[in-house]
Design an enzyme around this catalytic site. Structure first.
Site, PDB file in Angstrom:
ATOM      1  N   CYS A 116     -20.534  27.375  40.362  1.00  0.00           N
ATOM      2  CA  CYS A 116     -19.485  28.388  40.182  1.00  0.00           C
ATOM      3  C   CYS A 116     -18.470  28.391  41.325  1.00  0.00           C
ATOM      4  CB  CYS A 116     -20.099  29.774  40.035  1.00  0.00           C
ATOM      5  SG  CYS A 116     -21.270  29.871  38.689  1.00  0.00           S
ATOM      6  N   HIS A 253     -14.964  35.200  41.695  1.00  0.00           N
ATOM      7  CA  HIS A 253     -15.735  34.567  40.613  1.00  0.00           C
ATOM      8  C   HIS A 253     -16.220  35.678  39.685  1.00  0.00           C
ATOM      9  CE1 HIS A 253     -18.532  32.366  38.303  1.00  0.00           C
ATOM     10  NE2 HIS A 253     -19.614  32.792  38.931  1.00  0.00           N
ATOM     11  N   ASN A 283     -19.390  34.746  32.415  1.00  0.00           N
ATOM     12  CA  ASN A 283     -19.366  33.846  33.560  1.00  0.00           C
ATOM     13  C   ASN A 283     -19.104  32.420  33.061  1.00  0.00           C
ATOM     14  OD1 ASN A 283     -20.015  32.153  35.688  1.00  0.00           O
ATOM     15  ND2 ASN A 283     -21.864  33.277  36.277  1.00  0.00           N
TER      16      ASN A 283
HETATM   17  O1  UT7 Z   1     -22.684  32.468  38.852  1.00  0.00           O
HETATM   18  C1  UT7 Z   1     -23.929  32.908  39.297  1.00  0.00           C
HETATM   19  C2  UT7 Z   1     -24.726  33.354  38.098  1.00  0.00           C
HETATM   20  N1  UT7 Z   1     -25.732  34.305  38.331  1.00  0.00           N
HETATM   21  C3  UT7 Z   1     -25.518  35.614  38.408  1.00  0.00           C
HETATM   22  O2  UT7 Z   1     -24.427  36.096  38.465  1.00  0.00           O
HETATM   23  C4  UT7 Z   1     -26.733  36.486  38.413  1.00  0.00           C
HETATM   24  C5  UT7 Z   1     -26.610  37.691  39.252  1.00  0.00           C
HETATM   25  N2  UT7 Z   1     -27.539  38.693  38.768  1.00  0.00           N
HETATM   26  C6  UT7 Z   1     -27.165  39.574  37.806  1.00  0.00           C
HETATM   27  O3  UT7 Z   1     -26.031  39.549  37.360  1.00  0.00           O
HETATM   28  C7  UT7 Z   1     -28.171  40.591  37.375  1.00  0.00           C
HETATM   29  O4  UT7 Z   1     -29.324  40.481  38.153  1.00  0.00           O
HETATM   30  C8  UT7 Z   1     -28.550  40.434  35.864  1.00  0.00           C
HETATM   31  C9  UT7 Z   1     -27.370  40.881  35.010  1.00  0.00           C
HETATM   32  C10 UT7 Z   1     -28.916  39.001  35.570  1.00  0.00           C
HETATM   33  C11 UT7 Z   1     -29.721  41.327  35.538  1.00  0.00           C
HETATM   34  O5  UT7 Z   1     -29.436  42.679  35.866  1.00  0.00           O
HETATM   35  P1  UT7 Z   1     -30.521  43.552  36.679  1.00  0.00           P
HETATM   36  O6  UT7 Z   1     -29.955  44.901  36.790  1.00  0.00           O
HETATM   37  O7  UT7 Z   1     -30.813  42.795  37.943  1.00  0.00           O
HETATM   38  O8  UT7 Z   1     -31.737  43.582  35.688  1.00  0.00           O
HETATM   39  P2  UT7 Z   1     -33.223  43.033  35.905  1.00  0.00           P
HETATM   40  O9  UT7 Z   1     -33.246  41.551  35.964  1.00  0.00           O
HETATM   41  O10 UT7 Z   1     -33.821  43.781  37.033  1.00  0.00           O
HETATM   42  O11 UT7 Z   1     -33.896  43.496  34.541  1.00  0.00           O
HETATM   43  C12 UT7 Z   1     -34.049  44.873  34.198  1.00  0.00           C
HETATM   44  C13 UT7 Z   1     -34.729  44.961  32.856  1.00  0.00           C
HETATM   45  C14 UT7 Z   1     -35.961  44.094  32.740  1.00  0.00           C
HETATM   46  O12 UT7 Z   1     -36.934  44.804  31.993  1.00  0.00           O
HETATM   47  P3  UT7 Z   1     -38.127  45.561  32.754  1.00  0.00           P
HETATM   48  O13 UT7 Z   1     -38.847  44.519  33.554  1.00  0.00           O
HETATM   49  O14 UT7 Z   1     -37.470  46.608  33.589  1.00  0.00           O
HETATM   50  O15 UT7 Z   1     -38.910  46.108  31.615  1.00  0.00           O
HETATM   51  C15 UT7 Z   1     -35.505  42.915  31.918  1.00  0.00           C
HETATM   52  O16 UT7 Z   1     -36.531  42.333  31.168  1.00  0.00           O
HETATM   53  O17 UT7 Z   1     -33.845  44.523  31.827  1.00  0.00           O
HETATM   54  C16 UT7 Z   1     -34.517  43.570  31.006  1.00  0.00           C
HETATM   55  N3  UT7 Z   1     -33.502  42.624  30.512  1.00  0.00           N
HETATM   56  C17 UT7 Z   1     -32.797  42.835  29.382  1.00  0.00           C
HETATM   57  N4  UT7 Z   1     -32.806  43.835  28.475  1.00  0.00           N
HETATM   58  C18 UT7 Z   1     -31.932  43.768  27.460  1.00  0.00           C
HETATM   59  C19 UT7 Z   1     -33.100  41.453  31.074  1.00  0.00           C
HETATM   60  N5  UT7 Z   1     -32.122  40.900  30.322  1.00  0.00           N
HETATM   61  C20 UT7 Z   1     -31.925  41.738  29.268  1.00  0.00           C
HETATM   62  C21 UT7 Z   1     -31.048  41.724  28.155  1.00  0.00           C
HETATM   63  N6  UT7 Z   1     -31.086  42.753  27.291  1.00  0.00           N
HETATM   64  N7  UT7 Z   1     -30.153  40.721  27.977  1.00  0.00           N
END
Ligand code: UT7
Length: 326
Positions: A116, A253, A283
């Site tokens: 990225c 980004h 993204n």
């Molecule tokens: O260019 C670089 C690319 N990478 C990035 O930009 C990643 C940077 N990270 C992020 O943007 C965030 O960490 C995410 C958007 C990927 C995730 O957001 P978060 O607030 O960190 O959520 P999390 O990973 O802590 O997940 C929270 C909950 C989980 O459930 P439990 O364990 O609390 O029951 C996940 O299983 O949300 C669940 N979850 C979803 N639920 C519905 C994860 N993905 C999804 C989804 N829909 N798509």
């Protein structure tokens, strides 16, 4: 004779016609518009057609950038394609784009993989090559068909990414003051496991190879990304004796709105200083910044004489920043 000042002479972008909304995704994986929008700021993304390759997206964006700069492909002697989704492992996608555009044989054409951060890495590379006086006009393209490397059963990754291309033409400045002011690149190879495509390389050949899809530790990346982007922004501002308040438009980004909000808070800048289009594209990795630059310019958000700060992070982990006066 001194070294020429190098400026962005033209910009262009291309996004595939097909729109995939969050509601469309909720029919494929267990997710919702509400979850995706609140956690990321993304509403929809573009998906390339089956017969549309990264080189097609790149060539379409590049043609618009050339037209904007008032240059012909025959005047380009350096072509860099920043991508993690090349048409083929070999040859470089830049060679395929060269053929599609008609860039002459005496041009250096190569791909650059900094994920990225790829566009900023390519910008700095081209800037250095042009500043030496050995190359005159460069075409830099960030192009990705990320839909081809997504696990469409993994809701933690497939909701985040999209396909697009953005391009800029670099060359000797045509108006006083308009130039690239600086760029700074960083790499932290200790974090390779946070974001990677484990399959498809020589490390894991054969039938037991891991899949060729994006795998990510989202929460860990989030924290590192905020720290890295803030550092990259602060370093370059300090190096040039500028205060964040003197930047009229920050082009970050476009990965996650919450990451951008955190950076705005740390830099003590209001959100309206940031150009944001991730709600429409998600993204798009190396395409993200040049696509945003093109939309910002064409919408009048960037004006001649203003200074923009570009800042990115990506797999590697790589990160970087650049200052451009328009
Ligand atoms: O260019 C670089 C690319 N990478 C990035 O930009 C990643 C940077 N990270 C992020 O943007 C965030 O960490 C995410 C958007 C990927 C995730 O957001 P978060 O607030 O960190 O959520 P999390 O990973 O802590 O997940 C929270 C909950 C989980 O459930 P439990 O364990 O609390 O029951 C996940 O299983 O949300 C669940 N979850 C979803 N639920 C519905 C994860 N993905 C999804 C989804 N829909 N798509």
């Amino acid at each position: 004779m001194g070294f020429p000042s190098i400026a962005i002479l033209g910009t262009g972008s291309y996004t595939p016609a097909r729109i995939m909304t969050n509601d469309d995704l909720s029919k494929i994986v267990e997710t919702s518009d509400e979850w995706i929008f609140t956690r990321t700021g993304i509403r929809e993304r573009r998906i390339a057609a089956a017969d549309e390759a990264t080189s097609d997206l790149a060539a379409a964006a590049a043609r618009k950038a050339l037209a904007d700069a008032g240059l012909e492909a025959s005047q380009i002697d350096l072509l860099i394609v920043a991508t993690v989704t090349p048409d083929l492992p070999m040859p470089a996608t830049a060679c395929i784009v060269q053929k599609k555009l008609g860039v002459p044989a005496h041009a250096a054409c190569f791909d650059l993989n900094a994920a990225c951060s790829g566009f900023i890495f390519a910008l700095d590379t081209a800037w250095a090559m042009l500043s030496s006086g050995r190359y005159r006009h460069a075409l830099i393209v960030g192009a990705e068909k990320l839909s081809s490397v997504l696990d469409w059963t993994d809701r933690t990754t497939c909701v985040l990414f999209g396909d697009a291309a953005g391009a800029v033409v670099l060359g000797p400045s045509r108006s006083p003051g308009s130039q690239i002011l600086g760029a700074k690149l960083y790499t932290e190879g200790g974090y390779t496991d946070l974001l990677c495509i484990p399959g498809g390389g020589c490390l894991h050949p054969g039938p037991d190879a891991p899949p060729k899809v994006i795998q990510m530790k989202g929460r860990e990346i989030f924290k590192v990304a905020v720290r890295e982007m803030e550092d990259a922004a602060r370093d370059i501002l300090e190096q040039h004796g500028l205060h964040a308040d003197q930047i009229s438009c920050v082009i970050p980004h476009q990965a996650n709105l919450r990451i951008i909000e955190a950076i705005a808070q740390y830099l003590e800048l209001p959100m309206d200083r940031f150009f944001i289009n991730l709600e429409r594209y998600g993204n798009t990795s190396a395409a993200s910044i040049p696509l945003a630059i093109d939309e910002a310019r064409r919408s009048g958000r960037i004006q001649p004489g203003q200074v923009s700060l570009l800042v990115a992070f990506g797999a590697g982990l790589t990160y970087g920043s650049a200052l451009v006066r328009w």
